[in-house]
Scaffold this motif. Structure first.
Motif, PDB file in Angstrom:
ATOM      1  N   THR A   1       0.861  -1.175   0.000  1.00 17.62           N
ATOM      2  CA  THR A   1       0.000   0.000   0.000  1.00 17.62           C
ATOM      3  C   THR A   1       0.897   1.224   0.000  1.00 17.62           C
ATOM      4  O   THR A   1       2.066   1.157   0.386  1.00 17.62           O
ATOM      5  CB  THR A   1      -0.919  -0.006   1.241  1.00 17.62           C
ATOM      6  OG1 THR A   1      -1.822   1.114   1.172  1.00 17.62           O
ATOM      7  CG2 THR A   1      -0.127   0.074   2.530  1.00 17.62           C
ATOM      8  N   ALA A   2       0.389   2.369  -0.464  1.00 18.81           N
ATOM      9  CA  ALA A   2       1.259   3.544  -0.577  1.00 18.81           C
ATOM     10  C   ALA A   2       0.444   4.832  -0.540  1.00 18.81           C
ATOM     11  O   ALA A   2      -0.696   4.889  -1.020  1.00 18.81           O
ATOM     12  CB  ALA A   2       2.073   3.484  -1.862  1.00 18.81           C
ATOM     13  N   TYR A   3       1.065   5.867   0.019  1.00 18.27           N
ATOM     14  CA  TYR A   3       0.479   7.203   0.127  1.00 18.27           C
ATOM     15  C   TYR A   3       0.993   8.065  -1.021  1.00 18.27           C
ATOM     16  O   TYR A   3       2.169   8.403  -1.054  1.00 18.27           O
ATOM     17  CB  TYR A   3       0.876   7.804   1.481  1.00 18.27           C
ATOM     18  CG  TYR A   3       0.556   9.269   1.675  1.00 18.27           C
ATOM     19  CD1 TYR A   3      -0.765   9.720   1.680  1.00 18.27           C
ATOM     20  CD2 TYR A   3       1.575  10.204   1.879  1.00 18.27           C
ATOM     21  CE1 TYR A   3      -1.062  11.058   1.869  1.00 18.27           C
ATOM     22  CE2 TYR A   3       1.282  11.549   2.080  1.00 18.27           C
ATOM     23  CZ  TYR A   3      -0.031  11.965   2.073  1.00 18.27           C
ATOM     24  OH  TYR A   3      -0.323  13.306   2.269  1.00 18.27           O
TER      25      TYR A   3
ATOM     26  N   ARG B   1       4.553   3.515   2.381  1.00 14.28           N
ATOM     27  CA  ARG B   1       3.255   3.146   2.941  1.00 14.28           C
ATOM     28  C   ARG B   1       2.569   4.340   3.593  1.00 14.28           C
ATOM     29  O   ARG B   1       1.352   4.430   3.588  1.00 14.28           O
ATOM     30  CB  ARG B   1       3.424   1.993   3.929  1.00 14.28           C
ATOM     31  CG  ARG B   1       3.755   0.667   3.234  1.00 14.28           C
ATOM     32  CD  ARG B   1       4.432  -0.312   4.181  1.00 14.28           C
ATOM     33  NE  ARG B   1       4.781  -1.563   3.515  1.00 14.28           N
ATOM     34  CZ  ARG B   1       5.846  -1.742   2.734  1.00 14.28           C
ATOM     35  NH1 ARG B   1       6.663  -0.721   2.508  1.00 14.28           N
ATOM     36  NH2 ARG B   1       6.105  -2.901   2.173  1.00 14.28           N
ATOM     37  N   ASN B   2       3.361   5.231   4.165  1.00 20.07           N
ATOM     38  CA  ASN B   2       2.756   6.431   4.762  1.00 20.07           C
ATOM     39  C   ASN B   2       3.564   7.700   4.471  1.00 20.07           C
ATOM     40  O   ASN B   2       3.514   8.652   5.236  1.00 20.07           O
ATOM     41  CB  ASN B   2       2.572   6.265   6.276  1.00 20.07           C
ATOM     42  CG  ASN B   2       3.878   6.208   7.036  1.00 20.07           C
ATOM     43  OD1 ASN B   2       4.836   5.559   6.604  1.00 20.07           O
ATOM     44  ND2 ASN B   2       3.933   6.898   8.164  1.00 20.07           N
TER      45      ASN B   2
ATOM     46  N   THR C   1       5.096  12.957   5.474  1.00 24.48           N
ATOM     47  CA  THR C   1       4.806  11.712   6.187  1.00 24.48           C
ATOM     48  C   THR C   1       3.479  11.810   6.932  1.00 24.48           C
ATOM     49  O   THR C   1       3.239  12.769   7.672  1.00 24.48           O
ATOM     50  CB  THR C   1       5.922  11.389   7.193  1.00 24.48           C
ATOM     51  OG1 THR C   1       7.169  11.295   6.497  1.00 24.48           O
ATOM     52  CG2 THR C   1       5.652  10.069   7.904  1.00 24.48           C
ATOM     53  N   VAL C   2       2.648  10.807   6.748  1.00 30.10           N
ATOM     54  CA  VAL C   2       1.388  10.706   7.492  1.00 30.10           C
ATOM     55  C   VAL C   2       1.688  10.047   8.834  1.00 30.10           C
ATOM     56  O   VAL C   2       2.162   8.904   8.868  1.00 30.10           O
ATOM     57  CB  VAL C   2       0.358   9.863   6.719  1.00 30.10           C
ATOM     58  CG1 VAL C   2      -0.931   9.706   7.529  1.00 30.10           C
ATOM     59  CG2 VAL C   2       0.067  10.482   5.358  1.00 30.10           C
TER      60      VAL C   2
ATOM     61  N   LEU D   1       9.424  10.843  -8.217  1.00 27.35           N
ATOM     62  CA  LEU D   1       8.723  11.500  -7.116  1.00 27.35           C
ATOM     63  C   LEU D   1       7.295  10.980  -7.031  1.00 27.35           C
ATOM     64  O   LEU D   1       6.875  10.118  -7.805  1.00 27.35           O
ATOM     65  CB  LEU D   1       8.727  13.011  -7.335  1.00 27.35           C
ATOM     66  CG  LEU D   1      10.099  13.686  -7.365  1.00 27.35           C
ATOM     67  CD1 LEU D   1       9.941  15.174  -7.649  1.00 27.35           C
ATOM     68  CD2 LEU D   1      10.841  13.477  -6.054  1.00 27.35           C
ATOM     69  N   SER D   2       6.540  11.520  -6.099  1.00 27.96           N
ATOM     70  CA  SER D   2       5.132  11.172  -5.966  1.00 27.96           C
ATOM     71  C   SER D   2       4.406  11.341  -7.298  1.00 27.96           C
ATOM     72  O   SER D   2       4.716  12.235  -8.097  1.00 27.96           O
ATOM     73  CB  SER D   2       4.477  12.069  -4.908  1.00 27.96           C
ATOM     74  OG  SER D   2       3.062  11.956  -4.962  1.00 27.96           O
ATOM     75  N   ILE D   3       3.409  10.525  -7.505  1.00 32.01           N
ATOM     76  CA  ILE D   3       2.590  10.630  -8.713  1.00 32.01           C
ATOM     77  C   ILE D   3       1.991  12.025  -8.846  1.00 32.01           C
ATOM     78  O   ILE D   3       1.701  12.485  -9.954  1.00 32.01           O
ATOM     79  CB  ILE D   3       1.484   9.547  -8.716  1.00 32.01           C
ATOM     80  CG1 ILE D   3       0.816   9.428 -10.077  1.00 32.01           C
ATOM     81  CG2 ILE D   3       0.470   9.811  -7.598  1.00 32.01           C
ATOM     82  CD1 ILE D   3       1.733   8.957 -11.180  1.00 32.01           C
TER      83      ILE D   3
END
Length: 205
Positions: free
Chosen positions: A7-9, A39-40, A54-55, A188-190
């Motif tokens: 899973t990923a944030y 994941r977070n 970071t969550v 990087l992040s989507i």
């Protein structure tokens, strides 16, 4: 072909490439929680370089090897406000931020209880915005990385701490707001790809 992913944030481009290119993808929902992973957390490009968001999470279990299913999202540090402000600062001048802002902002307004549920909602929204239609399901049980896996395993390969080469992923350069200052920042992040390239994002997966 089948792949298994953590899973990923707001996962990196590499993660979504697997989601797009494989016939079927399994999201791992039976593993122990792994710290300091996607994941977070996600990584974005800012005027000062790469920034990790970071969550904060807390677990509800009372035993060792805390399951990812037991990870509850914490309200610590007013993180929703911090993350959204960071995204506005980093991408407010990008070509497609205003176009997608109304789709992304709700993830920083609503309070989600469980990390897995939060990430899953993000994944489906990103797929909608990218116009990709992957076949996604969840694992029924945990299989060790060196166990009898029929799927290609990326659960631990796609990681901020893993710098091994992935022969299936060669990041293509695309326009980034701060590339002239900091150089192109790969994988990087989507959100970085989406805010910068919009509906052309799919061509970089």
């Amino acid at each position: 072909m089948e792949a298994i992913l953590s899973t990923a944030y707001f996962a990196p481009v590499q993660w979504y490439q697997k989601l797009y290119r494989y016939d079927k993808c399994l999201i791992e929902t039976n593993e122990s929680y792994q710290k300091q992973t996607y994941r977070n957390r996600c990584v974005i490009a800012t005027a000062n370089g790469r920034q990790t968001l970071t969550v904060p999470v807390e677990h509800t279990g009372k035993h060792g090897g805390i399951s990812i299913k037991e990870m509850r999202i914490s309200d610590h540090g007013n993180w929703r406000h911090v993350h959204w402000n960071a995204l506005m600062s980093a991408y407010g001048e990008s070509a497609f931020f205003d176009y997608y802002a109304d789709d992304v902002k709700p993830f920083f307004q609503k309070r989600w209880t469980w990390l897995l549920d939060f990430n899953e909602a993000i994944i489906y929204k990103m797929c909608e915005l990218l116009d990709i239609h992957p076949d996604i399901s969840h694992t029924s049980h945990f299989v060790c990385p060196n166990g009898n896996l029929e799927a290609d395993d990326y659960r631990y390969a796609i990681s901020p701490k893993n710098h091994e080469q992935d022969s299936g992923f060669i990041p293509s350069q695309y326009y980034q707001v701060y590339a002239m200052r900091n150089g192109f920042q790969p994988n990087l992040s989507i959100l970085d790809l989406l805010f910068n390239m919009g509906n052309e994002s799919i061509f970089y997966l």
